[in-house]
Design a protein around this motif. Structure first.
Motif, PDB file in Angstrom:
ATOM      1  N   GLU A  48       0.833  -1.206   0.000  1.00 57.88           N
ATOM      2  CA  GLU A  48       0.000   0.000   0.000  1.00 57.88           C
ATOM      3  C   GLU A  48       0.865   1.252   0.000  1.00 57.88           C
ATOM      4  O   GLU A  48       0.638   2.191  -0.783  1.00 57.88           O
ATOM      5  CB  GLU A  48      -0.920   0.007   1.224  1.00 57.88           C
TER       6      GLU A  48
ATOM      7  N   GLU B  54       2.620   1.628  -3.432  1.00 60.18           N
ATOM      8  CA  GLU B  54       1.689   2.036  -4.489  1.00 60.18           C
ATOM      9  C   GLU B  54       1.361   3.523  -4.381  1.00 60.18           C
ATOM     10  O   GLU B  54       1.251   4.223  -5.395  1.00 60.18           O
ATOM     11  CB  GLU B  54       0.414   1.191  -4.428  1.00 60.18           C
TER      12      GLU B  54
ATOM     13  N   LYS C 254       4.219   5.552  -5.630  1.00 57.62           N
ATOM     14  CA  LYS C 254       4.303   5.541  -7.094  1.00 57.62           C
ATOM     15  C   LYS C 254       3.540   6.710  -7.706  1.00 57.62           C
ATOM     16  O   LYS C 254       3.821   7.106  -8.845  1.00 57.62           O
ATOM     17  CB  LYS C 254       3.778   4.218  -7.650  1.00 57.62           C
TER      18      LYS C 254
END
Length: 257
Positions: free
Chosen positions: A227, A230, A233
């Motif tokens: 999590e 991500e 990102k």
């Protein structure tokens, strides 16, 4: 994307990702070497031993280097049985000489077959990198594939299968894979890309990540690390784990909670 958070973390990434960071962090251990295999071996061991006070971790790793005559790769490949007596009595917290001797056995087995430790994270039918979750699960199976592995040693190498955040292994992967011109991470592996890394999620990174809304899950496990990565990102899809410097630095050096 909250651009104010991104700008702040970009600033902190540059602040902490510099050579001054090295001497007081376990990454200083592999930085003592120039030979690729020595960097890999001592980087891996330093990451596995990276719990407790950083000064103690660094001292114990330096002790181990001395016990291996200052040349880990050469010692691992060319030692005689009597040379292993130099390793007896080594201990850091719950890691002891039984664990160390198995690590030496594994490295001896691996480096007789492969040029780089990177190959150990590419153990799959396709011999290509798929995901970090698959790579770390396969690595643990491979690491403990020798017939004589001690059961007690398995606790020192984590895996996503156990729902661990795999903080130490992810830290090691960051060291080996990330490429920049800042002088901290090595970037000596080429078949695994920075975009595939997972952010090391220790207590400091987790707390700061929650403060910035990068972690919502209540439990701290492999899914938490996914999590966090991500969400990072969104700030940099090709190199999300660079923000480990910022999150860790804010937690450890600035006491942000």
């Amino acid at each position: 994307m909250d651009l104010s958070i991104k700008d702040f973390l970009d600033k902190k990434y540059l602040e902490y990702n510099q050579p001054d960071f090295i001497p007081h962090d376990p990454i200083c251990i592999p930085h003592q070497f120039h030979k690729k295999q020595d960097i890999e071996i001592m980087g891996f061991i330093a990451s596995i031993l990276a719990w407790g006070q950083r000064k103690t971790i660094i001292n114990k790793c330096n002790e181990l280097i001395d016990r291996m005559d200052g040349a880990p790769h050469d010692f691992i490949l060319n030692h005689q049985d009597q040379d292993l007596k130099q390793l007896l009595g080594f201990k850091h917290r719950t890691f002891n000489d039984t664990d160390l001797l198995y690590f030496i056995s594994f490295f001896n087995y691996h480096y007789q077959r492969f040029e780089s430790l990177e190959d150990a994270f590419l153990i799959s039918p396709s011999e290509k990198f798929e995901t970090m979750e698959i790579a770390l699960n396969n690595f643990k199976a491979y690491f403990f594939s020798l017939a004589d592995f001690p059961l007690r040693t398995k606790k020192h190498v984590s895996s996503p299968f156990q729902k661990s955040t795999c903080k130490r292994l992810n830290m090691f992967m960051r060291w080996m894979v990330r490429k920049d011109n800042r002088g901290v991470d090595f970037g000596i592996w080429t078949r695994i890309q920075p975009k595939d890394l997972i952010c090391p999620c220790d207590v400091h990174v987790e707390r700061v990540g929650r403060k910035f809304g990068l972690i919502q899950s209540e439990k701290v496990n492999w899914k938490t690390a996914i999590e966090l990565t991500e969400n990072l990102k969104d700030f940099d899809p090709l190199d999300p784990v660079k923000y480990d410097f910022a999150l860790f630095g804010l937690g450890v050096f600035e006491g942000l909670q």
